[in-house]
Write an enzyme that holds these catalytic residues in place. Structure first.
Site, short mmCIF file in Angstrom:
data_model
loop_
_atom_site.label_atom_id
_atom_site.label_comp_id
_atom_site.label_asym_id
_atom_site.label_seq_id
_atom_site.Cartn_x
_atom_site.Cartn_y
_atom_site.Cartn_z
N CYS A 342 -1.69 2.50 1.10
CA CYS A 342 -2.57 1.63 0.33
C CYS A 342 -4.00 1.72 0.88
O CYS A 342 -4.64 2.77 0.75
CB CYS A 342 -2.04 0.20 0.31
SG CYS A 342 -2.74 -0.78 -1.04
N HIS A 434 3.60 0.51 -1.30
CA HIS A 434 4.23 -0.23 -0.21
C HIS A 434 5.75 -0.16 -0.38
O HIS A 434 6.26 -0.02 -1.50
CB HIS A 434 3.82 -1.71 -0.24
CG HIS A 434 2.38 -1.95 0.05
ND1 HIS A 434 1.82 -1.74 1.29
CD2 HIS A 434 1.37 -2.40 -0.74
CE1 HIS A 434 0.54 -2.06 1.26
NE2 HIS A 434 0.23 -2.46 0.04
#
Length: 511
Positions: A342, A434
């Site tokens: 991310c 994630h």
């Protein structure tokens, strides 16, 4: 008719509210009770995406797993995501609605949300036999009581009995129980049914005289004494109390399957979010995970992970200030494994255009991956599925940054080979997803690649199931409640509410 419920409050932050809530949920569901978790307001950088695309705290997602139900936005209607010392992004019913300072939030916005959170709780109580609610911090934060929507505010609004949890391992638990109660108003005290001692070490018989005296001075019973156990913390909320291996198993870590261990260094960037991503690595026998903040700590690492962050540009500045950026670039040039997740993926790119998060405009990245990132005002919240390294992989996305890749290999693709996310150049990987490392086959394939690149004779254990380890952990929490709490009294509390005629303990809340 609404289902039963209880509010699990605490004498302090980290008293064990999240763990006790999850434990009660798992105990109830094993008794055949249809149960759901609830936390009106959560402050956390560790969040999760529900199937309907709503962002909630990871602790509530884990509590929903304890209940064996799908998490929804109703279970955590207000999520605050800190962006610095003074402000947070406000996520309402799973969607961001703006940034507010602490003064602005507590000065008026918070109290206006009471009706919303009470409505969410009522919907859950209408659909479930019981709802186990978690408070935040302490209910005796007298400076915030007027606008409270997560402790006594929600208890009063929904007429919930309150169970106060205290961490005896910290010391002073009797004073904390008494002081918490004595700083509440008469109306609030009427709902505080009693106490639950957490993290007790030793012979319970030595504690019992104190519990008797506590009942004498407060008129309230203790519903259980939970023993200290390693490895029972569920996903952290608002701190970096990272338990790593202990987060997924209590037992001793199994020895490596191969001849070598694999060393993973995770850069402890500011405003780190979803650092629980590395729990799946720590679950692997022979994988050693540690958090680092100095370049020399990367020297013996076989894999360096740059995790997610709520402040991508600030994290990039921090990496440069610390000398970590130079060390990471050098690693990449030497074909030594690096993984960015991310915000960590974004810093590995060529440049970032950020007029949303940091508002610093054009910022040069580390230039390792051929990626350009532009921050969009609308947040991406999805639960994608794809393939990587020949294995199925699932994850969830929570980010404002939109990446455009101009080269390199796709990291994650669909079943037709079309790129879905991420980028790979040499031994540097980046992805917005994630939770991808919780996919067992993909994690093992990725670790085999890392081991080969690092020259380590490491072999992933073939039978490690991250989901099974999570289930074992939740069952241990349920066992704690079943074996060490008065479950008959606890069920009466959930079903019937606080006992009538509980005494008022002066002085009560200050005028």
């Amino acid at each position: 008719m609404s289902g039963g419920g209880v509010l699990v409050a605490g004498t302090t932050s980290d008293a064990g509210k999240s763990v006790v809530t999850a434990g009660i949920c798992r105990w109830l569901v094993r008794q055949g009770v249809k149960v759901a978790p609830f936390k009106a307001q959560n402050m956390s950088l560790n969040s999760f995406v529900t199937r309907e695309g709503a962002e909630i705290g990871r602790a509530q997602a884990m509590q929903a797993q304890a209940c064996r139900v799908e998490p929804t936005a109703l279970m955590n209607p207000v999520l605050l995501k800190p962006g610095g010392e003074q402000s947070s992004q406000v996520v309402l019913l799973g969607k961001p609605v703006g940034e507010l300072s602490a003064r602005g939030y507590h000065g008026g916005r918070q109290q206006k949300l009471l009706g919303t959170v009470l409505d969410c709780l009522e919907q859950l109580r209408g659909a479930y036999d019981a709802v186990i609610c978690e408070g935040a911090g302490s209910p005796a934060e007298i400076n915030l009581r007027r606008t409270d929507i997560v402790n006594m505010g929600i208890a009063r609004g929904a007429r919930l009995p309150v169970l106060v949890v205290g961490d005896i391992d910290r010391g002073g638990v009797f004073a904390s129980f008494f002081g918490t109660l004595a700083l509440l108003s008469r109306e609030d005290q009427e709902l505080v049914a009693g106490f639950l001692v957490n993290k007790f070490r030793g012979d319970v018989s030595l504690l019992e005289p104190g519990l008797g005296m506590l009942r004498d001075v407060t008129g309230r019973r203790t519903y259980g004494v939970l023993p200290f156990r390693n490895g029972l913390g569920i996903d952290e909320e608002d701190g970096m109390g990272v338990s790593l291996r202990g987060a997924v198993r209590e037992s001793a870590v199994a020895p490596p399957v191969g001849e070598d261990v694999l060393r993973v260094a995770v850069c402890a960037v500011p405003l780190m979010s979803n650092f629980t991503d590395v729990d799946a690595l720590a679950a692997e026998p022979g994988v050693v995970v540690r958090f680092v903040d100095r370049p020399e700590e990367l020297a013996d690492a076989d894999l360096v992970v740059i995790p997610g962050t709520r402040g991508t540009v600030r994290a990039l500045e921090w990496l440069r200030e610390r000398g970590l950026a130079e060390a990471i670039v050098r690693r990449a040039c030497e074909e030594r494994p690096v993984l960015g997740i991310c915000g960590g993926f974004q810093v590995l790119g060529e440049h970032i255009e950020d007029d949303v998060e940091s508002r610093k405009g054009h910022v040069d990245g580390l230039g390792i991956l051929p990626v350009r990132v532009r921050f969009a005002r609308e947040k991406t919240l999805t639960r994608p599925v794809g393939e990587a390294l020949g294995e199925r992989v699932e994850g969830y996305e929570i980010h404002h940054g939109v990446a455009r890749t101009d080269g390199g290999e796709a990291f994650i693709s669909d079943d037709k080979g079309h790129s879905l996310d991420g980028c790979r150049v040499g031994q540097t990987w980046g992805t917005h997803w994630h939770g991808s490392l919780e996919s067992d086959g993909f994690r093992r394939a990725f670790l085999r690649e890392v081991a080969a690149a690092a020259g380590r004779r490491f072999v992933p254990a073939p039978g490690t199931s991250f989901a099974a380890l999570r289930e074992e952990q939740l069952d241990r929490l349920g066992d704690l409640i079943e074996q060490h709490a008065d479950t008959d009294a606890l069920w009466r509390l959930i079903e019937s509410g606080a006992p009538q005629g509980l005494p008022f303990i002066p002085p009560g809340a200050p005028a």
